[in-house]
Design a protein around this motif. Structure first.
Motif, mmCIF file in Angstrom:
data_model
loop_
_atom_site.group_PDB
_atom_site.id
_atom_site.type_symbol
_atom_site.label_atom_id
_atom_site.label_comp_id
_atom_site.label_asym_id
_atom_site.label_seq_id
_atom_site.Cartn_x
_atom_site.Cartn_y
_atom_site.Cartn_z
ATOM 1 N N LYS B 95 0.853 -1.176 0.000
ATOM 2 C CA LYS B 95 0.000 0.000 0.000
ATOM 3 C C LYS B 95 0.891 1.228 0.000
ATOM 4 N N ILE B 96 0.752 2.036 -1.012
ATOM 5 C CA ILE B 96 1.558 3.256 -1.078
ATOM 6 C C ILE B 96 0.787 4.381 -0.396
ATOM 7 N N VAL B 97 1.404 4.994 0.589
ATOM 8 C CA VAL B 97 0.737 6.054 1.331
ATOM 9 C C VAL B 97 1.454 7.376 1.080
ATOM 10 N N PHE B 98 0.727 8.321 0.473
ATOM 11 C CA PHE B 98 1.299 9.648 0.274
ATOM 12 C C PHE B 98 1.031 10.493 1.496
ATOM 13 N N TYR B 99 2.007 11.278 1.907
ATOM 14 C CA TYR B 99 1.704 12.252 2.947
ATOM 15 C C TYR B 99 2.497 13.535 2.768
ATOM 16 N N SER B 100 1.900 14.626 3.262
ATOM 17 C CA SER B 100 2.592 15.918 3.284
ATOM 18 C C SER B 100 2.120 16.610 4.555
ATOM 19 N N ASN B 101 2.370 17.892 4.703
ATOM 20 C CA ASN B 101 1.942 18.550 5.941
ATOM 21 C C ASN B 101 0.423 18.560 6.066
ATOM 22 N N GLY B 102 -0.241 18.960 4.987
ATOM 23 C CA GLY B 102 -1.703 18.912 4.971
ATOM 24 C C GLY B 102 -2.137 17.768 4.091
ATOM 25 N N THR B 103 -3.129 18.010 3.247
ATOM 26 C CA THR B 103 -3.521 16.940 2.327
ATOM 27 C C THR B 103 -3.532 17.405 0.881
ATOM 28 N N THR B 104 -3.216 18.678 0.653
ATOM 29 C CA THR B 104 -3.304 19.192 -0.715
ATOM 30 C C THR B 104 -2.307 18.480 -1.631
ATOM 31 N N TYR B 105 -1.045 18.446 -1.207
ATOM 32 C CA TYR B 105 -0.025 17.786 -2.025
ATOM 33 C C TYR B 105 -0.329 16.304 -2.204
ATOM 34 N N SER B 106 -0.723 15.664 -1.083
ATOM 35 C CA SER B 106 -0.931 14.227 -1.181
ATOM 36 C C SER B 106 -2.138 13.904 -2.057
ATOM 37 N N ASN B 107 -3.195 14.738 -1.979
ATOM 38 C CA ASN B 107 -4.332 14.494 -2.863
ATOM 39 C C ASN B 107 -3.951 14.693 -4.324
ATOM 40 N N GLN B 108 -3.112 15.694 -4.578
ATOM 41 C CA GLN B 108 -2.681 15.926 -5.958
ATOM 42 C C GLN B 108 -1.848 14.743 -6.454
ATOM 43 N N ALA B 109 -0.944 14.298 -5.607
ATOM 44 C CA ALA B 109 -0.090 13.167 -5.994
ATOM 45 C C ALA B 109 -0.956 11.935 -6.240
ATOM 46 N N TRP B 110 -1.962 11.759 -5.367
ATOM 47 C CA TRP B 110 -2.861 10.614 -5.498
ATOM 48 C C TRP B 110 -3.589 10.655 -6.844
ATOM 49 N N THR B 111 -4.095 11.848 -7.192
ATOM 50 C CA THR B 111 -4.843 11.984 -8.448
ATOM 51 C C THR B 111 -3.928 11.724 -9.640
ATOM 52 N N ILE B 112 -2.738 12.315 -9.610
ATOM 53 C CA ILE B 112 -1.807 12.145 -10.728
ATOM 54 C C ILE B 112 -1.458 10.669 -10.889
ATOM 55 N N ALA B 113 -1.101 10.023 -9.776
ATOM 56 C CA ALA B 113 -0.661 8.627 -9.852
ATOM 57 C C ALA B 113 -1.817 7.705 -10.241
ATOM 58 N N THR B 114 -3.028 8.016 -9.765
ATOM 59 C CA THR B 114 -4.178 7.193 -10.142
ATOM 60 C C THR B 114 -4.418 7.278 -11.629
ATOM 61 N N ARG B 115 -4.253 8.492 -12.154
ATOM 62 C CA ARG B 115 -4.491 8.643 -13.591
ATOM 63 C C ARG B 115 -3.404 8.005 -14.424
ATOM 64 N N LEU B 116 -2.260 7.784 -13.815
ATOM 65 C CA LEU B 116 -1.205 7.067 -14.535
ATOM 66 C C LEU B 116 -1.352 5.562 -14.323
#
Lengths: 195, 192
Positions: B95-116
């Motif tokens: 399970k790959i877990v993205f994290y940053s200070n808030g959730t903005t970066y991690s949500n963006q990374a999640w969306t980008i990676a999901t679309r890839l």
């Protein structure tokens, strides 16, 4: 983020550019570069702003639902920012105040700046000053800024209704608003003519 | 006036169609919160060195050096699409877990990676800010609170010591540890 292309495609920059130009052009054509027109919604003599925003919202909503239904678009491909409830509430209040005092919202101020309006130039300068103050005083605002993160939430999930029901009610509200504003505007314009 | 009535009628027709449109089954949608709504579970997994979790820290390097979760790999969001970094996203059964200070970066990374089309992606709910609040500085439960809450508090206090007390050792250890990268299979190239 354009869901039809891979984020790695460089063409997304070109598309974003074209969409941006089109967006600005349409805002200007709809009369959004006039602060009098924008503020009119608060005084009841001009409801174009509300109409345009509602039209944009329901057009986008219908477009997304149909594209999803016919399998061209996957909802999970769309980036949804997390909802920070307190930051949103406070920010919304400040934005509303700024709107009624300055006569622009951030997007329309840039639009008006582009056609050389002086009040818009002052407004945009104000935006930068505000952003600077916020940046410098960030430790003071930090708590409210990060507090109340509700995550990636959607209105119809929160209300516990289906997407279709929500879309239906949204369109119904828009139609009531269109006709309501039409009659209010007619009445107020008539009153003004008497003086 | 006639024009408006016509448009209203058309819009209303659309509204009715949308209301009765059967729900379309899209591709399985992974909710970022699905797994990590249980933040305690993650803390536990990290302490127990759960091999099924792969943490990616999306913050800048300076922030990562100051504090990070054990065994996390630092990939600043802007570098996510570099080919070397994309290899990290190819994790089988992890399970790959993205994290940053808030959730903005991690949500963006999640969306980008999901679309890839990368799979098994998650976001740390509330980011490190929430992590700090719930795990590192837990609130003492009220006196009339449930036993479960006291248990939870105990666990969080323990976890807090784990993450703050032995932080330095952890860092030293982490440096030695090498994360196994899985190279993407190269496509067969033509020619002679």
């Amino acid at each position: 983020m354009i869901p039809f292309f891979s984020p790695q495609d460089e063409i997304t920059f070109v598309i974003s550019f074209i969409i941006g130009i089109a967006f600005g052009f349409i805002l200007e054509q709809a009369g959004f570069s006039s602060s009098r027109k924008l503020a009119g919604v608060f005084y009841g003599y001009d409801f174009v702003v509300v109409r345009v925003f509602f039209t944009a919202a329901i057009t986008t909503m219908l477009g997304l639902i149909f594209l999803n239904y016919f399998g061209y678009l996957n909802f999970s491909d769309i980036f949804i920012n997390s909802t920070y409830i307190w930051a949103t509430a406070v920010g919304g209040a400040i934005m509303g105040l700024g709107f009624i005092i300055g006569g622009f919202c951030p997007g329309t101020s840039v639009c008006a700046l582009a056609i050389g309006k002086i009040d818009a130039m002052v407004f945009v300068a104000g935006i930068f000053i505000g952003a600077f103050i916020f940046g410098e005083a960030y430790p003071i605002f930090k708590d409210i800024y990060i507090e109340g993160n509700l995550g990636r939430i959607l209105i119809y999930d929160t209300l516990g209704i289906s997407q279709g029901t929500f879309a239906f009610s949204m369109i119904l509200i828009a139609l009531i608003m269109f006709w309501g504003s039409y009659f209010i505007q007619k009445k107020i314009s008539k009153k003004e003519m008497k003086y | 006036m006639k024009k408006y009535i016509y448009i209203s009628f058309l819009t209303f027709t659309f509204a009715i169609i949308v209301a009765f449109l059967p729900k379309q089954n899209t591709k399985k949608e992974l909710s970022p919160e699905e797994f990590l709504s249980k933040i305690n579970k993650l803390a536990k997994s990290i302490i127990e060195k759960d091999p099924n979790i792969f943490l990616i820290d999306l913050r800048e390097k300076e922030e990562f050096d100051k504090f990070s979760l054990s065994n996390a790999v630092n990939i600043p969001l802007k570098d996510l699409l570099k080919i070397d970094n994309l290899d990290y996203l190819e994790q089988e059964n992890k399970k790959i877990v993205f994290y940053s200070n808030g959730t903005t970066y991690s949500n963006q990374a999640w969306t980008i990676a999901t679309r890839l089309n990368y799979k098994n992606l998650y976001v740390l709910k509330g980011g490190l800010n929430n992590w700090k609040k719930t795990i590192l500085e837990p609130e003492y439960p009220k006196e009339n609170a449930d036993f479960k809450e006291f248990d939870l508090y105990e666990f969080r206090m323990g976890a807090s010591q784990y993450f703050t007390g032995s932080g330095e050792k952890e860092k030293a250890k982490r440096k030695k540890k090498k994360v196994i990268k899985k190279r993407k299979k190269k496509e067969v190239e033509g020619g002679c």
